[in-house]
Design an enzyme around this catalytic site. Sequence first.
Site, PDB file in Angstrom:
ATOM      1  N   LYS A 181       0.848  -1.236  -0.165  1.00 59.50           N
ATOM      2  CA  LYS A 181      -0.143   0.112  -0.074  1.00 59.50           C
ATOM      3  C   LYS A 181       0.806   1.279  -0.087  1.00 59.50           C
ATOM      4  O   LYS A 181       0.632   2.125  -0.660  1.00 59.50           O
ATOM      5  CB  LYS A 181      -0.786   0.047   1.253  1.00 59.50           C
ATOM      6  N   ARG A 189      -9.683   0.743   9.020  1.00 58.74           N
ATOM      7  CA  ARG A 189      -9.247  -0.595   9.323  1.00 58.74           C
ATOM      8  C   ARG A 189     -10.259  -1.133  10.220  1.00 58.74           C
ATOM      9  O   ARG A 189     -10.091  -2.478  10.477  1.00 58.74           O
ATOM     10  CB  ARG A 189      -7.795  -0.414  10.373  1.00 58.74           C
ATOM     11  N   ARG A 247      12.214  -5.748   5.181  1.00 57.01           N
ATOM     12  CA  ARG A 247      11.956  -4.194   4.486  1.00 57.01           C
ATOM     13  C   ARG A 247      12.743  -3.006   5.419  1.00 57.01           C
ATOM     14  O   ARG A 247      12.815  -3.223   6.771  1.00 57.01           O
ATOM     15  CB  ARG A 247      10.689  -3.734   4.088  1.00 57.01           C
ATOM     16  N   ARG A 292      11.220  -0.791  10.819  1.00 60.70           N
ATOM     17  CA  ARG A 292      10.358  -0.502  11.794  1.00 60.70           C
ATOM     18  C   ARG A 292      10.533  -1.476  13.208  1.00 60.70           C
ATOM     19  O   ARG A 292      10.503  -2.490  12.774  1.00 60.70           O
ATOM     20  CB  ARG A 292       8.916  -0.600  11.139  1.00 60.70           C
ATOM     21  N   ARG A 343      -0.524  -8.489  13.422  1.00 64.07           N
ATOM     22  CA  ARG A 343      -0.900  -7.706  12.606  1.00 64.07           C
ATOM     23  C   ARG A 343      -1.978  -8.120  11.488  1.00 64.07           C
ATOM     24  O   ARG A 343      -2.875  -7.645  11.095  1.00 64.07           O
ATOM     25  CB  ARG A 343       0.217  -6.715  11.897  1.00 64.07           C
TER      26      ARG A 343
HETATM   27  P1  AMP Z   1       0.739   0.651   9.339  1.00 74.97           P
HETATM   28  O1  AMP Z   1       2.123   1.402   9.113  1.00 74.97           O
HETATM   29  O2  AMP Z   1      -0.168   0.904   8.310  1.00 74.97           O
HETATM   30  O3  AMP Z   1       1.283  -1.007   8.960  1.00 74.97           O
HETATM   31  O4  AMP Z   1       0.297   0.519  10.784  1.00 74.97           O
HETATM   32  C1  AMP Z   1       1.216   0.355  11.876  1.00 74.97           C
HETATM   33  C2  AMP Z   1       0.553   0.455  13.068  1.00 74.97           C
HETATM   34  O5  AMP Z   1      -0.097   1.356  13.483  1.00 74.97           O
HETATM   35  C3  AMP Z   1      -0.483  -0.712  13.065  1.00 74.97           C
HETATM   36  O6  AMP Z   1      -0.316  -2.002  13.569  1.00 74.97           O
HETATM   37  C4  AMP Z   1      -1.674  -0.007  14.274  1.00 74.97           C
HETATM   38  O7  AMP Z   1      -1.033  -0.581  15.544  1.00 74.97           O
HETATM   39  C5  AMP Z   1      -1.420   1.213  14.104  1.00 74.97           C
HETATM   40  N1  AMP Z   1      -2.231   1.880  13.030  1.00 74.97           N
HETATM   41  C6  AMP Z   1      -2.176   2.347  11.728  1.00 74.97           C
HETATM   42  N2  AMP Z   1      -3.201   2.807  11.137  1.00 74.97           N
HETATM   43  C7  AMP Z   1      -4.437   2.502  12.075  1.00 74.97           C
HETATM   44  C8  AMP Z   1      -5.719   2.424  11.865  1.00 74.97           C
HETATM   45  N3  AMP Z   1      -6.297   3.144  10.924  1.00 74.97           N
HETATM   46  N4  AMP Z   1      -6.465   2.193  13.138  1.00 74.97           N
HETATM   47  C9  AMP Z   1      -5.939   1.509  14.017  1.00 74.97           C
HETATM   48  N5  AMP Z   1      -4.511   1.420  14.378  1.00 74.97           N
HETATM   49  C10 AMP Z   1      -3.722   1.719  13.346  1.00 74.97           C
END
Ligand code: AMP
Length: 215
Positions: free
Chosen positions: A13, A88, A127, A161, A172
Site C-alpha cells: 500500500k 481498518r 524491509r 520499523r 497485525r
Molecule cells: P501501518 O503502518 O499501517 O502498518 O500501521 C502500523 C501500526 O499503527 C498498526 O499495526 C496499528 O497499531 C497502528 N495503526 C495504523 N493505522 C491504524 C488504524 N487505521 N487504526 C488503528 N490502528 C492503526
Amino acid sequence: MNIILLGPPGAGKGTQAARLVEHHGMRQLSTGDMLRAAVKAQTPVGLEAKAIMERGELVSDEIVSKLIDAELTAMGPDVGAIFDGYPRTAAQAEQLDAILARHGRKLDHVIELEVDEDALVERIIGRFTCANCGAGYHDIYKLPKVAGVCDKCGSTEFKRRPDDNEETVRTRMAEYRAKTAPILPIYDARGIVTRIDGMAAIDTVTDRIEQVLAS
Ligand code: AMP
C-alpha cells in the site's frame, strides 16, 4: 479523487501510494506514518499508541479518525487523498463517510491488494528504509545499487520499523483478517471495489491501479 488502498500489512500500500503521489500530486494519508510521527514526537497520542503498535494491535478508532480529519482540514479541498492503512475497522469506515461528507468529498475507489500471507512475512521482515529520505528497500528484493548507500539521496543511514518482526507481523495480519477485511462488503455494496493481485511486480500493480483511476 479520493481512494482507499486496502490490504494486509506488507501488501504494498505504502509503495503504491508513494507512486500515486508522484504521478498525480495526490496526498498520502497514512495513519501508520502519522502515529509513528506522534510516537517519535512523544505527543499524548504517541504515548498512548506506542505499546499498542509494538504489539501489532489496533489503536482506537477515535484517535485515528481525528488524525485523518485534521489532515484533510490542513490539505484544502483540491488535493486528492489516498487513504493508506485507514479505515481498518467498520467504525472507522463509518467515521470516514462522515468526515468526507463534512469536507465535501466523496469516495471514488477502494483498491484491495490481494496477497499471500506467508510470502508477506518474508516481505515485511526484510524491509528497511533510508533514514534520511524514506526511500524503501528490501534485504532480498530491492537492495541499494551500492551497498549501504541510498540510491535516492546518498545517505548511509537506514532504519527498520520496530513492529516488522515475525511475531508482531502475525498479530497485525490477524487484526487485518478479523477487523479490516470484513469492511470490504460495505464498499462492495457501493460497487467501488477493485481487487488487484498484490503479488505481481510493483510496476504491474501500479499499471493496474492507474487503469482503475482512469476508469
Ligand atoms: P501501518 O503502518 O499501517 O502498518 O500501521 C502500523 C501500526 O499503527 C498498526 O499495526 C496499528 O497499531 C497502528 N495503526 C495504523 N493505522 C491504524 C488504524 N487505521 N487504526 C488503528 N490502528 C492503526
